[in-house]
Design a protein around this motif. Sequence first.
Motif, PDB file in Angstrom:
ATOM      1  N   TRP A 151       0.825  -1.210   0.000  1.00 25.99           N
ATOM      2  CA  TRP A 151       0.000   0.000   0.000  1.00 25.99           C
ATOM      3  C   TRP A 151       0.861   1.262   0.000  1.00 25.99           C
ATOM      4  O   TRP A 151       0.593   2.231  -0.701  1.00 25.99           O
ATOM      5  CB  TRP A 151      -0.902   0.027   1.233  1.00 25.99           C
ATOM      6  N   ALA A 152       1.903   1.267   0.856  1.00 20.13           N
ATOM      7  CA  ALA A 152       2.670   2.482   1.108  1.00 20.13           C
ATOM      8  C   ALA A 152       3.787   2.706   0.094  1.00 20.13           C
ATOM      9  O   ALA A 152       4.180   3.848  -0.158  1.00 20.13           O
ATOM     10  CB  ALA A 152       3.255   2.440   2.515  1.00 20.13           C
ATOM     11  N   GLY A 153       4.327   1.635  -0.442  1.00 19.79           N
ATOM     12  CA  GLY A 153       5.420   1.764  -1.387  1.00 19.79           C
ATOM     13  C   GLY A 153       6.790   1.569  -0.783  1.00 19.79           C
ATOM     14  O   GLY A 153       7.719   1.129  -1.461  1.00 19.79           O
ATOM     15  N   SER A 154       6.947   1.887   0.506  1.00 17.85           N
ATOM     16  CA  SER A 154       8.232   1.677   1.174  1.00 17.85           C
ATOM     17  C   SER A 154       8.019   1.760   2.677  1.00 17.85           C
ATOM     18  O   SER A 154       6.950   2.164   3.156  1.00 17.85           O
ATOM     19  CB  SER A 154       9.267   2.714   0.728  1.00 17.85           C
ATOM     20  N   MET A 155       9.044   1.397   3.432  1.00 18.36           N
ATOM     21  CA  MET A 155       8.929   1.426   4.891  1.00 18.36           C
ATOM     22  C   MET A 155       8.936   2.871   5.387  1.00 18.36           C
ATOM     23  O   MET A 155       9.473   3.769   4.740  1.00 18.36           O
ATOM     24  CB  MET A 155      10.060   0.615   5.536  1.00 18.36           C
ATOM     25  N   GLY A 156       8.294   3.073   6.549  1.00 19.82           N
ATOM     26  CA  GLY A 156       8.238   4.402   7.140  1.00 19.82           C
ATOM     27  C   GLY A 156       7.223   5.324   6.530  1.00 19.82           C
ATOM     28  O   GLY A 156       7.209   6.520   6.831  1.00 19.82           O
ATOM     29  N   VAL A 157       6.345   4.804   5.661  1.00 16.65           N
ATOM     30  CA  VAL A 157       5.327   5.626   4.999  1.00 16.65           C
ATOM     31  C   VAL A 157       3.944   5.258   5.550  1.00 16.65           C
ATOM     32  O   VAL A 157       3.531   4.103   5.463  1.00 16.65           O
ATOM     33  CB  VAL A 157       5.355   5.423   3.474  1.00 16.65           C
ATOM     34  N   PRO A 158       3.200   6.205   6.126  1.00 14.06           N
ATOM     35  CA  PRO A 158       1.890   5.902   6.713  1.00 14.06           C
ATOM     36  C   PRO A 158       0.808   5.660   5.659  1.00 14.06           C
ATOM     37  O   PRO A 158       0.824   6.256   4.579  1.00 14.06           O
ATOM     38  CB  PRO A 158       1.559   7.157   7.528  1.00 14.06           C
ATOM     39  N   VAL A 159      -0.128   4.796   6.003  1.00 14.35           N
ATOM     40  CA  VAL A 159      -1.368   4.627   5.250  1.00 14.35           C
ATOM     41  C   VAL A 159      -2.493   4.416   6.263  1.00 14.35           C
ATOM     42  O   VAL A 159      -2.243   4.061   7.414  1.00 14.35           O
ATOM     43  CB  VAL A 159      -1.317   3.417   4.278  1.00 14.35           C
ATOM     44  N   TYR A 160      -3.726   4.657   5.838  1.00 13.63           N
ATOM     45  CA  TYR A 160      -4.853   4.346   6.713  1.00 13.63           C
ATOM     46  C   TYR A 160      -5.977   3.763   5.876  1.00 13.63           C
ATOM     47  O   TYR A 160      -6.096   4.042   4.682  1.00 13.63           O
ATOM     48  CB  TYR A 160      -5.321   5.584   7.488  1.00 13.63           C
ATOM     49  N   LYS A 161      -6.792   2.922   6.494  1.00 11.44           N
ATOM     50  CA  LYS A 161      -7.907   2.265   5.822  1.00 11.44           C
ATOM     51  C   LYS A 161      -9.157   2.370   6.690  1.00 11.44           C
ATOM     52  O   LYS A 161      -9.102   2.144   7.907  1.00 11.44           O
ATOM     53  CB  LYS A 161      -7.591   0.784   5.559  1.00 11.44           C
ATOM     54  N   ASP A 162     -10.279   2.723   6.053  1.00 11.95           N
ATOM     55  CA  ASP A 162     -11.555   2.848   6.753  1.00 11.95           C
ATOM     56  C   ASP A 162     -12.494   1.716   6.353  1.00 11.95           C
ATOM     57  O   ASP A 162     -12.575   1.347   5.170  1.00 11.95           O
ATOM     58  CB  ASP A 162     -12.231   4.176   6.412  1.00 11.95           C
ATOM     59  N   PHE A 163     -13.237   1.199   7.346  1.00 11.49           N
ATOM     60  CA  PHE A 163     -14.276   0.201   7.103  1.00 11.49           C
ATOM     61  C   PHE A 163     -15.478   0.558   7.971  1.00 11.49           C
ATOM     62  O   PHE A 163     -15.325   1.146   9.044  1.00 11.49           O
ATOM     63  CB  PHE A 163     -13.790  -1.208   7.451  1.00 11.49           C
ATOM     64  N   ALA A 164     -16.658   0.218   7.489  1.00 11.33           N
ATOM     65  CA  ALA A 164     -17.886   0.474   8.247  1.00 11.33           C
ATOM     66  C   ALA A 164     -18.536  -0.841   8.631  1.00 11.33           C
ATOM     67  O   ALA A 164     -18.485  -1.824   7.876  1.00 11.33           O
ATOM     68  CB  ALA A 164     -18.855   1.324   7.419  1.00 11.33           C
ATOM     69  N   THR A 165     -19.135  -0.864   9.812  1.00  7.24           N
ATOM     70  CA  THR A 165     -19.841  -2.063  10.268  1.00  7.24           C
ATOM     71  C   THR A 165     -21.029  -1.636  11.120  1.00  7.24           C
ATOM     72  O   THR A 165     -20.979  -0.599  11.786  1.00  7.24           O
ATOM     73  CB  THR A 165     -18.905  -2.978  11.085  1.00  7.24           C
ATOM     74  N   HIS A 166     -22.085  -2.419  11.056  1.00  4.30           N
ATOM     75  CA  HIS A 166     -23.273  -2.136  11.869  1.00  4.30           C
ATOM     76  C   HIS A 166     -23.275  -3.077  13.067  1.00  4.30           C
ATOM     77  O   HIS A 166     -23.100  -4.293  12.918  1.00  4.30           O
ATOM     78  CB  HIS A 166     -24.556  -2.330  11.056  1.00  4.30           C
TER      79      HIS A 166
END
Length: 849
Positions: free
Chosen positions: A349-364
């Motif tokens: 996802w990030a391309g290299s180490m030390g690079v932040p990413v975030y992912k959102d999911f929804a649930t009921h």
Amino acid sequence: MNFGTHILFFIICFYFIINTIHSSSTNSSESNPDSFVLTCGVTSEARDSDGRNWIPDSKFLSSADSIPAKAKYQDPSLPSTIPYMNARIFTSEFTYKFRISPKTRHWVRLHFYPSSYSKFDPSIALFNVNINDYTLLSNFSASITAQALTQAYIIREFSVPPIQSDSLTVTFTPSSLDNDSYAFINGIEIISMPEIFQSVPMVGFSAQFIDANHSALQTMFRLNVGGQYIPANNDSSLSRTWYDDSPYLYGAASGVTSEADKNVTIRYPANVPKYIAPADVYSTARTMGIDPRVNQNYNLTWVFQVDANFTYVVRFHFCDYQVSKINQRVFDIFINNQTAQQSADVIAWAGSMGVPVYKDFATHVNDKNGELWVALHPSLSMNPEFYDAILNGLEIFKINDTDGNLAGPNPVPSPMLQKALSREEERSFAKSQSYSRSALIGGIGGGVAGGALVLAIIVFVKHKKRIDNGKKSSIAGWLPLYGSSYSSAPKSNGSKSLSTLGGALCRHFSLPEIKLATQNFNESQVIGVGGFGKVYKGIVDGGIKVAIKRSNPSSEQGVHEFQTEIDLLSKLRHRHLVSLIGACEEEHEMILVYDYMANGTLREHLYNSKKPPLSWKQRLEICIGAARGLHYLHTGAKYTIIHRDVKTTNILLDDKWVAKVSDFGLSRTGASLNETHVSTMVKGSFGYLDPEYFRRQKLTDKSDVYSFGVVLFEVLCGRPALNSSLPHEQVSLADWALSCHKKGILETIIDPCIREEINCNCLQKFAEAAVNCLSDQGIDRPSMGAVLWNLEFALQLQLNPDRPNLVAEQKANNAYVMHTKLLSIEEESDNGKDSPDAIFSLIVNPQGR
């Protein structure tokens, strides 16, 4: 320019930069006309303990129909008097109005301190809070919530989308349950913010998305996973508070924590703005551990108590600073037993180490218990290089329903708290009846007193009904780590120290209850004696075993130590810390009641005892448990806590031989972020005292590390820390062990009972950990996290003696140990099995599959 002019110019520029930074971090609302930070019920501006400026709410009042008030009592756990010691009270509907930009999302933070204000009882404050078309709180009781969560103050944070108006209105309305209910508020923050929400995929529905960017949301949890508490002033972009994740971990398999090496720089990519989360969040993490087979057989799991029948956005923050290639660490993400993401690969996802990413999911969440589970598991189908998972941060937001409602029910106090409150309520009512009977006998005033008794009963029943209504349909309370004293908690008669208890977790025992439990302090019930006084075995509530510590009036450890023990243990909960059940302070007695530890102290199983000796594996596991408890005190709580009296008599063992650190009477909170130590009078036990602390009277968490090093050698050698009957050079175990280790003859002083059991590699790693702990200067000692890692590594070496090629190239920093060069393990035959105890901190297995 000459040299002096250059220096002067540099100083002026430096001062200007520092002043600008300070102004932007502490007065963001002053420079932003679209943000407001209000302290309520006052007439002048004031700064809180973090330097943030709060302005009075008076110019935002829509009418004069409100009452400014000051709290009668300041709870010691309040982070600042601003905004909590003053409030504005409303006995009818009341609205604040703010001029804002209609195109901007805003944080709305509401601060409540449910104390007594003038004639207003906090228990009857039941009210609703609305903001434009959204309902934030309904029939809300800050008093019930504070009791259930064991907190002195309550903060509720909401994120409101752009509204179709240039005015944002916050309306407080007393509930209609009773005519005498009222509303109150201590502080209001309206902070403009960038849009941080987008459409979010619904877990379990491949084509369904939740339109979060047009919704109002409530922040339920915000966790710095694997890291420490981050205060709002350290998140300068959006003034958020980040908490430790450990209270929400499910089960004993809690994985391992780490921190990025100093040479790793967190680099935000273009699609991840810096305001998404601070770099401190991305530079710490929790992973699963070393053993691939163990990792394949468990999930790294967190459990959260939430309001049922709402949809939630779960935001995962990732930044891998340990591996650098795709398919080295790949894992699956589950939310409430449904697959949210298969084959998550942070580097991909990030391309290299030390690079932040975030992912959102929804649930009921429609579970009636209101539980939300988050779990990570290695992705076996991808055959990654390491069977492991990683998480750096986690946020959970509740989304408004179709009616624009975000309000949930008031939480229900825990069963222990309910029992304690009902006991106090019964006692209070019994006392009021006794008082009324006495008044009736008074002759002339008998008729009046009789009427007063009837009125008291009516008021009591009415009050009880109101509280029950406030709790109706409430979900089970989730006990947070950061609970603190609740000022309106029941108090024992004549109690002074108990008056500041978080009445919640600390039950108030009466002296007759204590006497009954100990057979009137019968000497046959004494199970130990310490600096505070005698410890008795007791029975309460018809069969529950407890340990009862009674203060000796002649003891040097008095009221301060009694209060310290209560204040700390009322707020801390950990598997490896002894649990405080309650306390008693009546008739000049100071008594503490704990869980009963069936196997007593560690010391009585090491020497000078008729009890059978512990095996080496048992000793290692006990040391690891104690290290986990101390590591939690140093890094897992809101503030660093230094135990100051670590020794083998303060490590207790329950019926399953689980180690628990005890006796917090001498404990101190550590230095603040801009300090290196706490200057304090030297206290502790000779034989365990940090020589640097003794010389300089400057206390740090490394003082506990030194004491724990002595404990490690006690465990290894089976002898006391001090033994004056031995030759001069052997009197101090610390000095003698260091001398033997330096000469290469440490094995000669090992306890004969275990000498044959110890694997030589294990001994080497264990001795290395103990010796490093005893370094003369604190700066040269490892952190408790590093000690814990080495002990868990030593256990691995003991459990796997047939792995001669097990090698670790560790690279430890002062806070946690983190490895950029990873452990290499030769594969065993398929018949080999690893113990679940094999999980240990801060290394991963890089062996390819």
